[in-house]
Design a protein around this motif. Structure first.
Motif, mmCIF file in Angstrom:
data_model
loop_
_atom_site.group_PDB
_atom_site.id
_atom_site.type_symbol
_atom_site.label_atom_id
_atom_site.label_comp_id
_atom_site.label_asym_id
_atom_site.label_seq_id
_atom_site.Cartn_x
_atom_site.Cartn_y
_atom_site.Cartn_z
ATOM 1 N N GLU A 70 2.668 10.161 7.593
ATOM 2 C CA GLU A 70 3.025 9.090 6.655
ATOM 3 C C GLU A 70 2.027 7.941 6.765
ATOM 4 O O GLU A 70 1.806 7.415 7.859
ATOM 5 C CB GLU A 70 4.429 8.556 6.980
ATOM 6 N N TYR A 71 1.495 7.521 5.630
ATOM 7 C CA TYR A 71 0.549 6.404 5.633
ATOM 8 C C TYR A 71 1.182 5.121 6.158
ATOM 9 O O TYR A 71 0.543 4.329 6.842
ATOM 10 C CB TYR A 71 0.009 6.166 4.214
ATOM 11 N N LYS A 72 2.475 4.938 5.834
ATOM 12 C CA LYS A 72 3.104 3.660 6.219
ATOM 13 C C LYS A 72 3.124 3.489 7.739
ATOM 14 O O LYS A 72 3.116 2.374 8.242
ATOM 15 C CB LYS A 72 4.499 3.519 5.609
ATOM 16 N N ASP A 73 3.093 4.603 8.479
ATOM 17 C CA ASP A 73 3.089 4.502 9.937
ATOM 18 C C ASP A 73 1.748 3.977 10.481
ATOM 19 O O ASP A 73 1.641 3.658 11.666
ATOM 20 C CB ASP A 73 3.418 5.868 10.574
ATOM 21 N N ALA A 74 0.744 3.936 9.601
ATOM 22 C CA ALA A 74 -0.553 3.370 10.013
ATOM 23 C C ALA A 74 -0.700 1.944 9.481
ATOM 24 O O ALA A 74 -1.810 1.392 9.446
ATOM 25 C CB ALA A 74 -1.693 4.247 9.500
ATOM 26 N N GLY A 75 0.427 1.353 9.077
ATOM 27 C CA GLY A 75 0.405 0.017 8.460
ATOM 28 C C GLY A 75 -0.088 -1.087 9.380
ATOM 29 O O GLY A 75 -0.500 -2.148 8.908
ATOM 30 N N ASP A 76 -0.061 -0.851 10.694
ATOM 31 C CA ASP A 76 -0.556 -1.892 11.609
ATOM 32 C C ASP A 76 -2.072 -1.794 11.823
ATOM 33 O O ASP A 76 -2.652 -2.591 12.556
ATOM 34 C CB ASP A 76 0.171 -1.795 12.968
ATOM 35 N N PHE A 103 -6.835 7.094 -1.229
ATOM 36 C CA PHE A 103 -7.141 5.662 -1.368
ATOM 37 C C PHE A 103 -5.973 4.867 -1.944
ATOM 38 O O PHE A 103 -5.762 3.715 -1.569
ATOM 39 C CB PHE A 103 -8.406 5.454 -2.207
ATOM 40 N N ARG A 104 -5.219 5.472 -2.847
ATOM 41 C CA ARG A 104 -4.060 4.743 -3.379
ATOM 42 C C ARG A 104 -3.042 4.513 -2.253
ATOM 43 O O ARG A 104 -2.421 3.466 -2.176
ATOM 44 C CB ARG A 104 -3.444 5.493 -4.559
ATOM 45 N N ASN A 105 -2.909 5.506 -1.366
ATOM 46 C CA ASN A 105 -2.011 5.331 -0.223
ATOM 47 C C ASN A 105 -2.534 4.285 0.759
ATOM 48 O O ASN A 105 -1.761 3.507 1.312
ATOM 49 C CB ASN A 105 -1.800 6.669 0.488
ATOM 50 N N VAL A 106 -3.833 4.263 0.976
ATOM 51 C CA VAL A 106 -4.408 3.219 1.837
ATOM 52 C C VAL A 106 -4.189 1.860 1.169
ATOM 53 O O VAL A 106 -3.818 0.877 1.825
ATOM 54 C CB VAL A 106 -5.918 3.476 2.096
ATOM 55 N N GLY A 107 -4.397 1.814 -0.147
ATOM 56 C CA GLY A 107 -4.214 0.556 -0.892
ATOM 57 C C GLY A 107 -2.827 -0.040 -0.675
ATOM 58 O O GLY A 107 -2.673 -1.256 -0.569
ATOM 59 N N LYS A 108 -1.835 0.821 -0.562
ATOM 60 C CA LYS A 108 -0.444 0.350 -0.402
ATOM 61 C C LYS A 108 -0.220 -0.352 0.938
ATOM 62 O O LYS A 108 0.718 -1.145 1.062
ATOM 63 C CB LYS A 108 0.532 1.532 -0.513
ATOM 64 N N LEU A 135 -8.388 0.751 -4.709
ATOM 65 C CA LEU A 135 -7.874 -0.132 -3.652
ATOM 66 C C LEU A 135 -7.364 -1.444 -4.243
ATOM 67 O O LEU A 135 -6.305 -1.949 -3.848
ATOM 68 C CB LEU A 135 -8.970 -0.393 -2.603
ATOM 69 N N GLU A 136 -8.103 -2.001 -5.203
ATOM 70 C CA GLU A 136 -7.671 -3.267 -5.822
ATOM 71 C C GLU A 136 -6.341 -3.078 -6.555
ATOM 72 O O GLU A 136 -5.417 -3.878 -6.413
ATOM 73 C CB GLU A 136 -8.745 -3.782 -6.792
ATOM 74 N N ASN A 137 -6.260 -1.991 -7.326
ATOM 75 C CA ASN A 137 -5.036 -1.733 -8.098
ATOM 76 C C ASN A 137 -3.805 -1.628 -7.212
ATOM 77 O O ASN A 137 -2.763 -2.180 -7.510
ATOM 78 C CB ASN A 137 -5.150 -0.409 -8.870
ATOM 79 N N GLU A 138 -3.944 -0.847 -6.136
ATOM 80 C CA GLU A 138 -2.756 -0.579 -5.310
ATOM 81 C C GLU A 138 -2.385 -1.748 -4.408
ATOM 82 O O GLU A 138 -1.215 -1.966 -4.127
ATOM 83 C CB GLU A 138 -2.975 0.670 -4.447
ATOM 84 N N SER A 139 -3.411 -2.470 -3.914
ATOM 85 C CA SER A 139 -3.128 -3.516 -2.912
ATOM 86 C C SER A 139 -2.800 -4.857 -3.567
ATOM 87 O O SER A 139 -2.187 -5.713 -2.941
ATOM 88 C CB SER A 139 -4.333 -3.697 -1.987
ATOM 89 N N GLY A 140 -3.255 -5.030 -4.810
ATOM 90 C CA GLY A 140 -3.098 -6.339 -5.448
ATOM 91 C C GLY A 140 -4.115 -7.345 -4.912
ATOM 92 O O GLY A 140 -4.104 -8.509 -5.294
ATOM 93 N N LEU A 141 -4.993 -6.892 -4.015
ATOM 94 C CA LEU A 141 -6.027 -7.774 -3.468
ATOM 95 C C LEU A 141 -7.288 -7.655 -4.317
ATOM 96 O O LEU A 141 -7.495 -6.645 -5.002
ATOM 97 C CB LEU A 141 -6.374 -7.374 -2.031
ATOM 98 N N LYS A 142 -8.135 -8.653 -4.236
ATOM 99 C CA LYS A 142 -9.432 -8.594 -4.911
ATOM 100 C C LYS A 142 -10.470 -8.227 -3.864
ATOM 101 O O LYS A 142 -10.370 -8.642 -2.701
ATOM 102 C CB LYS A 142 -9.782 -9.973 -5.497
ATOM 103 N N PHE A 143 -11.465 -7.425 -4.282
ATOM 104 C CA PHE A 143 -12.554 -7.125 -3.351
ATOM 105 C C PHE A 143 -13.146 -8.453 -2.859
ATOM 106 O O PHE A 143 -13.393 -9.362 -3.663
ATOM 107 C CB PHE A 143 -13.627 -6.279 -4.038
#
Ligand SMILES: NC(=O)c1ccc[n+]([C@@H]2O[C@H](COP(=O)([O-])OP(=O)(O)OC[C@H]3O[C@@H](n4cnc5c(N)ncnc54)[C@H](O)[C@@H]3O)[C@@H](O)[C@H]2O)c1
Length: 387
Positions: A70-76, A103-108, A135-143
């Protein structure tokens, strides 16, 4: 200290995850294959025949290298290395589905200040365009709030650990800051590291290595055919022709594996999209020459069969060596295997032999097994000798 996640624990990802863990980092390995994660966490290496990997997984698996599905387990984690496969479709276009998913999962789970590095071989410009967008789309962050770089994997299956420790590796950022940040972290576990000016240069370096090999193997194949026609010993000529400015490669049955036959298409297709049709001619011709080598060998084999005092369909032909490369038990895009199938389609009496496979394994592939000594004619795919 950076907490590193490696996304994709395959033949390329697991060796680098292990080397990073061995350098003292805590590594989270993310792979959708739960069985593989479980093995790694029990200290067992799921990738056989990779020198030195058993020991590293036994030492770090389940300790400072934790595998997770699970990607979320690498959230830290705050530093992500992505090395999942990129496939090429039947029209030679890249299929980005797996990369996009990763990448979409990393973005989250991406946070401000995190850095992402892609290692999968990709068409030049992919990192700064498509990957950045996902990455920008999923994270809501800007490069700029996160960092992004590219560093091509340059390992060779079977020797990945020593390659990572010795072989020159390049890294380049989508911007200068990203390059510097990624370089500083990679330097902790890659001794022979070189920072290049951009991610697109780093991408191009990897692709042109493959192109160089493909074009030069095609040249060797063409010269080999010509020497056959002129009754000249190719190998003698090559030995004396090669010097500082001349490096004639070895001929073959074609070019297999998951790298070299695909990478020239990245450039050929991109030039086609830009209507620069004359920019990819040599690359395309080389691909064709290499792909057609199995027809050349099929014809030579048939001619040799005709010298044997038996009906053509009765001559027992043994194709010896079916892997795509000598000594590595991998069949992906193997031209030797394709040759077996081509000869079979021609109605010949074809068998296969490979010292890396037992009879049952050969038969499970739908091929017929024979000991070379029991055949009327043996074609050694690596020696390129018909006996
Ligand atoms: N193997 C090599 O010798 C080699 C050499 C140079 C470069 N590379 C590069 O490495 C890339 C990967 O190759 P590989 O040989 O490691 O492939 P592989 O098939 O051995 O491993 C890929 C791993 O990724 C996992 N995976 C697939 N989708 C995923 C997802 N969405 N999220 C997380 N994990 C996922 C799979 O379960 C698998 O364990 C290649 O496409 C190539 O660009 C490989």
């Amino acid at each position: 200290m950076r907490r590193i996640a490696v996304i994709g624990l395959g033949k390329a990802g697991l060796p680098i995850a292990s080397v990073i863990a061995d350098s003292g980092f805590n590594v989270s390995g993310v792979d959708i294959d739960k069985r593989k994660c479980d093995l790694i966490n029990r200290g067992m290496n799921p990738i056989p025949d990779e020198q030195g990997l058993d020991g590293l997984i036994a030492k770090h698996g389940g300790k400072n290298l934790i595998a997770m599905a699970e990607y979320k387990d690498a959230g830290d984690c705050n530093f992500f290395i992505v090395i999942v496969p990129l496939f090429i479709d039947e029209n030679h276009n890249p299929d980005f589905a797996i990369l996009e998913n990763a990448f979409r999962n990393v973005g989250k789970i991406l946070k401000k200040g995190d850095c992402v590095v892609l290692e999968t071989t990709i068409p030049p410009l992919t990192t700064e365009t498509i990957v950045k967008g996902w990455l920008e789309n999923e994270s809501g962050l800007k490069f700029g709030e996160f960092y992004l770089a590219y560093s091509p994997e340059r390992i060779m299956t079977g020797y990945s650990i020593s390659r990572l420790k010795e072989f020159p590796k390049v890294i380049g950022g989508v911007d200068k800051r990203s390059g510097n940040i990624a370089y500083d972290v990679y330097k902790e576990f890659i001794p022979n590291l070189h920072l290049v000016s951009s991610s697109k240069v780093a991408e191009f370096i990897k692709v042109i290595e493959g192109c160089y090999r493909d074009v030069n193997i095609a040249l060797a194949n063409e010269l080999f055919k010509i020497t056959g026609e002129l009754d000249i010993d190719f190998y003698e000529a090559r030995e004396y022709a090669n010097h500082q400015y001349c490096n004639i490669h070895l001929p073959s049955t074609g070019v297999g594996g998951h790298c070299i036959p695909f990478y020239p298409w990245f450039l050929i297709k991109e030039m086609e999209r830009r209507a620069k049709y004359d920019h990819g001619n040599l690359l395309r011709t080389s691909r064709e020459i290499n792909d057609q080598m199995m027809n050349y060998w099929a014809e030579r084999i048939v001619l040799e069969c005709l010298r044997i005092n038996k009906a053509l369909g009765d001559v027992k032909i043994c194709v010896k060596g079916i892997t795509y490369r000598e000594g590595i038990k991998e069949l992906i895009n193997s031209m030797n295997l394709a040759l077996v199938k081509l000869l079979t389609e021609k109605g010949l009496n074809v068998y296969a032999y490979d010292e890396l496979f037992i009879r049952e394994e050969i038969e499970e592939m739908g091929l017929r097994f024979i000991e070379p000594g029991d055949a009327d004619l043996v074609f050694d795919c690596f020696e390129l000798v018909i006996k």
